[in-house]
Design a protein around this motif. Structure first.
Motif, short mmCIF file in Angstrom:
data_model
loop_
_atom_site.label_atom_id
_atom_site.label_comp_id
_atom_site.label_asym_id
_atom_site.label_seq_id
_atom_site.Cartn_x
_atom_site.Cartn_y
_atom_site.Cartn_z
N GLU A 1 -6.47 1.98 2.30
CA GLU A 1 -5.52 1.07 2.93
C GLU A 1 -4.10 1.32 2.40
O GLU A 1 -3.12 1.12 3.09
CB GLU A 1 -5.91 -0.39 2.65
N SER A 2 -4.02 1.75 1.13
CA SER A 2 -2.71 1.87 0.50
C SER A 2 -1.99 3.18 0.86
O SER A 2 -0.92 3.46 0.36
CB SER A 2 -2.86 1.81 -1.02
N VAL A 3 -2.62 3.98 1.71
CA VAL A 3 -2.02 5.26 2.07
C VAL A 3 -0.70 5.02 2.83
O VAL A 3 -0.57 4.05 3.58
CB VAL A 3 -3.03 6.10 2.89
N ARG A 4 0.28 5.89 2.58
CA ARG A 4 1.59 5.68 3.20
C ARG A 4 1.55 6.02 4.69
O ARG A 4 0.91 7.00 5.08
CB ARG A 4 2.63 6.56 2.50
N VAL A 5 2.26 5.22 5.47
CA VAL A 5 2.32 5.47 6.91
C VAL A 5 2.88 6.88 7.15
O VAL A 5 2.47 7.58 8.07
CB VAL A 5 3.20 4.40 7.61
N GLY A 6 3.81 7.28 6.29
CA GLY A 6 4.41 8.61 6.43
C GLY A 6 3.40 9.74 6.31
O GLY A 6 3.58 10.80 6.90
N LEU A 7 2.36 9.52 5.54
CA LEU A 7 1.33 10.56 5.43
C LEU A 7 0.58 10.68 6.75
O LEU A 7 0.20 11.76 7.17
CB LEU A 7 0.35 10.26 4.28
#
Ligand code: TRP
Length: 326
Positions: A116-122
């Motif tokens: 869930e904590s993955v960056r939207v940019g990734l």
């Protein structure tokens, strides 16, 4: 002349995989194509990175690329964030790509791992990459095998945009280099050499001093049958050493095996060849480090040239989707 564009992350010390797999081919592309090379600092923000480190590594990447032989007289070398159109076009393309498409990207699945904590940019990383490419009407994009899926997505997005709004973008092709495309980790020869996921001992940096190269090659994993032979499936470690020797000397790696009876001799030849191949590059790098303001001037000229191409492509796309001109 075909337009070529490629990008590289400012991930610190570049290694032999970057050099033999990508950068050395770029140096050749300069003579046969209208070549654009981009240091993708915005992409580096998709994972955690210290601000000062990012700044330093961005400039350092420029030094390494120039040391490797990129020549500002023959190509355009620039930093992604210096050309605002990359971010502007990304939005238009984010409104073209779909969640489903991005979710299928294996690199996102590998690096994001469903947290869930993955960056939207990734997640949107491949769309920014598509903007990098489409802004320059690139015909060819030299990339490693691991980027092939992103290239396919770029073609898909460009095609959809053209279909929806009229011919706007050139559809690019991936060019996967034939020679030296895969340099494997010296400690785990079934894996690609990689700064982020590889072992320090298995990764040889372009700027590694001779003693370091000798040490790492000496420790390289081989196997126990003691036969020097080209056999990618059965003898990945030995094959990797042969392919490094081939890449460093320009010889055919599959026939080099005949010249060596013992692993120790092969390893000696590999480190010698690598040291010799990297020496001129390391010397030029030291000169560039001593004149960083010269490097900054080169990047400024590069971004001026890149901006003039990119901003006109962006305007074309903005017009196509119906944005009111300022
Ligand atoms: N994603 C590429 C990599 O990790 C780097 C990259 C960003 C790139 N933009 C690009 C490569 C445009 C080719 C073209 O290697």
């Amino acid at each position: 002349m075909a337009r070529v564009l490629s990008g590289i992350q400012p991930s610190g010390d570049l290694h032999l995989g970057n050099y033999f797999g990508a950068v050395r081919n770029w140096v050749q592309d300069q003579d046969v194509a209208d070549a654009y090379f981009c240091i993708v600092d915005l992409h580096a923000l998709t994972l955690s990175i210290d601000p000062e480190v990012l700044r330093r590594q961005t400039l350092d990447a420029a030094c390494v690329l120039l040391a490797a032989g990129l020549d500002p007289q023959r190509c355009t070398l620039f930093v992604q964030s210096h050309v605002p159109a990359h971010q502007q076009l990304t939005w238009l393309l984010e409104c073209t790509a779909t969640m489903g498409e991005l979710r299928r990207m294996t690199q996102f699945k590998d690096k994001g791992g469903g947290q869930e904590s993955v960056r939207v940019g990734l997640f949107t990383y491949p769309v920014l990459m598509a903007a990098d490419i489409l802004l320059y009407d690139a015909d060819q994009v030299p990339v490693g095998d691991d980027q092939r899926q992103h290239l396919e997505l770029t073609r898909e997005i460009a095609g959809r945009f053209n279909h929806r709004y009229g011919e706007t973008f050139t559809i690019p092709s991936a060019t996967i280099p034939k020679v030296g495309a895969r340099v494997m980790d010296l400690q785990a020869p079934e894996r690609k050499m990689s700064k982020s996921s590889g072992s320090p001992l298995g990764t040889v940096g372009i700027m590694d001093p001779p003693a370091e190269i000798i040490r790492k090659v000496k420790k390289a994993v081989t196997d126990t049958d003691g036969i020097v032979a080209w056999d990618p499936a059965g003898k990945p470690g030995v094959t990797n050493l042969l392919s490094l020797l081939g890449a460093a000397t320009g010889q055919d790696p599959t026939t080099l095996a005949e010249d060596y009876q013992r692993y120790g001799d092969l390893k000696g030849a590999v480190s010698e060849a690598l040291i010799e191949a990297l020496a001129p590059l390391q010397a030029r790098y030291a000169e560039l480090q001593a004149d960083l303001s010269g490097v900054i001037d080169i990047l400024r000229a590069g971004s001026d040239q890149a901006s003039s191409v990119a901003s006109s492509t962006y305007l074309r796309a903005a017009d196509a989707v119906g944005l009111l001109r300022p």
